[in-house]
Design a protein around this motif. Structure first.
Motif, short mmCIF file in Angstrom:
data_model
loop_
_atom_site.label_atom_id
_atom_site.label_comp_id
_atom_site.label_asym_id
_atom_site.label_seq_id
_atom_site.Cartn_x
_atom_site.Cartn_y
_atom_site.Cartn_z
N LEU A 166 5.60 -7.84 -42.81
CA LEU A 166 6.04 -8.77 -41.77
C LEU A 166 7.27 -9.50 -42.27
O LEU A 166 7.42 -9.75 -43.48
CB LEU A 166 4.95 -9.80 -41.48
CG LEU A 166 3.61 -9.32 -40.92
CD1 LEU A 166 2.65 -10.49 -40.81
CD2 LEU A 166 3.78 -8.65 -39.59
N ALA A 171 5.51 -13.96 -40.43
CA ALA A 171 4.41 -14.31 -41.32
C ALA A 171 4.12 -15.81 -41.27
O ALA A 171 2.95 -16.22 -41.25
CB ALA A 171 4.76 -13.90 -42.75
N ASP A 189 -6.65 -13.97 -46.91
CA ASP A 189 -5.89 -12.81 -46.46
C ASP A 189 -6.42 -11.63 -47.26
O ASP A 189 -5.99 -11.38 -48.39
CB ASP A 189 -4.40 -13.02 -46.71
CG ASP A 189 -3.56 -11.86 -46.14
OD1 ASP A 189 -4.14 -10.80 -45.85
OD2 ASP A 189 -2.33 -12.04 -46.02
N ASP A 252 -3.64 -8.18 -41.54
CA ASP A 252 -2.57 -7.30 -41.09
C ASP A 252 -3.10 -5.88 -41.30
O ASP A 252 -3.17 -5.39 -42.43
CB ASP A 252 -1.30 -7.55 -41.90
CG ASP A 252 -0.09 -6.79 -41.36
OD1 ASP A 252 -0.27 -6.03 -40.39
OD2 ASP A 252 1.01 -6.96 -41.91
N VAL A 283 -3.19 -8.64 -37.02
CA VAL A 283 -1.88 -8.08 -36.72
C VAL A 283 -2.06 -6.57 -36.67
O VAL A 283 -2.55 -5.96 -37.63
CB VAL A 283 -0.85 -8.45 -37.81
CG1 VAL A 283 0.52 -7.89 -37.44
CG2 VAL A 283 -0.78 -9.96 -38.00
N THR A 284 -1.69 -5.96 -35.56
CA THR A 284 -1.91 -4.52 -35.40
C THR A 284 -0.76 -3.87 -34.62
O THR A 284 -0.13 -4.53 -33.79
CB THR A 284 -3.25 -4.25 -34.69
OG1 THR A 284 -3.41 -2.83 -34.49
CG2 THR A 284 -3.32 -4.94 -33.34
N ARG A 313 4.43 -5.20 -32.68
CA ARG A 313 3.15 -5.58 -33.26
C ARG A 313 2.43 -6.48 -32.27
O ARG A 313 3.06 -7.21 -31.51
CB ARG A 313 3.36 -6.36 -34.56
CG ARG A 313 3.77 -5.56 -35.77
CD ARG A 313 3.87 -6.49 -36.97
NE ARG A 313 4.03 -5.79 -38.23
CZ ARG A 313 5.19 -5.60 -38.83
NH1 ARG A 313 6.31 -6.04 -38.26
NH2 ARG A 313 5.26 -4.96 -40.00
N ILE A 315 -0.33 -9.63 -32.12
CA ILE A 315 -1.04 -10.67 -32.85
C ILE A 315 -2.22 -11.07 -31.98
O ILE A 315 -2.03 -11.52 -30.84
CB ILE A 315 -0.15 -11.91 -33.12
CG1 ILE A 315 1.25 -11.51 -33.60
CG2 ILE A 315 -0.85 -12.87 -34.08
CD1 ILE A 315 1.31 -10.86 -34.92
#
Length: 325
Positions: A166, A171, A189, A252, A283-284, A313, A315
């Motif tokens: 990112l 980010a 994370d 992510d 995040v995909t 992306r 979110i």
């Protein structure tokens, strides 16, 4: 309205974002303030450091307001600054078209006239206090001025990076969406990659730990964090093996050539995430709504972030579903 005597305080935020970031900016607004704005200005009673957001340009902590500039002139006469130097700047309303903006000559005139009325010592080069005045929503507002210091730009120069990571702007916004108010919040994370989100979160005082299944990148993550003077726990761990209790997880989803995972593995990841986190921000780059709901999460908000014409992306903000309890 006067915020000087313990009364209800108002903050005016001036925003700026690119066309590709509009949805992300709005989602961050909703996370931080509980609402978004259809314009570039947001007014709120919530106080946020402008440097937290990649989209907030500046904030005015309103002290005085009036329908006409002359009302501000009258009110600032009573403003006394004890042993502090100051400067006054006129903040352009980013919603205004060029023809509506205050011309340079008029700007300087307003700044000078207000500065002469304040009982204090002006310093145009190194003031201890900056005051801002702005024409907003049919009225003039005057108050303490706070500028965004663009901290995330420094984080672009980290020792290690991935081309698929990112951006520091995205980010930072994701960290804000996950943890709008850091006080008392524990975050994780568990697919941290090279640590881009973790660095942004740590720089905002968020209590976050990190891990990743790829042991080869762990030293780089630690070096990135240490490079900026931050510290936290970074471990080599599969997200499906994580235990503990966290308020929020930021995931992510792996998608590069080295970490392609199946839908079954994605489901396992999120099912285990549900055992240690009440909220997850995902995040995909591919649709995974059915996997999210199958894992026992409800989708509560979302946005799309574009990068050029062909890459996007999503979110997705999720909370643990009560139906699955």
């Amino acid at each position: 309205m006067n915020g000087m005597n313990g009364e209800h305080k108002t903050y005016i935020y001036n925003y700026a974002c690119t066309k590709d970031e509009i949805e992300l900016c709005a989602l961050e607004m909703r996370s931080l303030f509980g609402k978004d704005s259809k314009t570039n200005i947001l007014e709120s009673s919530v106080k946020i450091d402008p440097s937290r957001s990649p989209f907030i340009r500046e904030r005015i902590d309103v002290i005085f307001e009036g329908e006409h500039i002359e009302e501000i002139y009258e009110k600032v006469k009573n403003l006394q600054i004890a042993e502090m130097t100051f400067k006054v700047i006129l903040v352009q309303n980013s919603n205004h078209h060029e023809v509506e903006k205050v011309r340079h000559k008029d700007r300087r005139k307003i700044e000078r006239e207000i500065g002469l009325l304040i009982q204090g010592e002006p310093d145009l080069l190194n003031p201890e206090m900056i005051y801002g005045i702005m024409d907003f929503n049919g009225r003039w507002v005057f108050g303490e001025y706070n500028k965004n210091m663009a901290v995330w730009l420094q984080h672009q120069k980290k020792p290690h990076s991935y081309s698929t990571s990112l951006s520091t702007r995205v980010a930072r916004s994701v960290a804000n969406i996950a943890v709008p108010n850091p006080e008392g919040i524990k975050a994780i994370d568990p697919c941290c990659g090279i640590g881009t989100v973790v660095v942004e979160a740590l720089s905002m005082g968020i209590n976050i730990v990190a891990s990743d299944i790829n042991y080869l990148i762990i030293p780089g993550v630690r070096e990135n964090i240490e490079h900026f003077g931050y510290e936290t726990e970074v471990s080599h761990k599969d997200v499906r093996e994580i235990t503990g209790d966290y308020d929020v997880a930021i995931i992510d989803m792996p998608y590069n050539l080295c970490s392609v995972i199946t839908a079954e593995e994605q489901l396992e990841m999120l099912q285990n995430t549900r055992t240690f986190a009440n909220k997850v921000v995902i995040v995909t780059i591919e649709p995974i709504d059915h996997i999210i709901t199958s894992a026992g999460f409800d989708i509560v908000d979302r946005c799309i972030v574009k990068k050029g014409a062909s890459f996007a992306r999503e979110i997705i903000v999720c909370e643990k579903s009560q139906k699955s309890e």
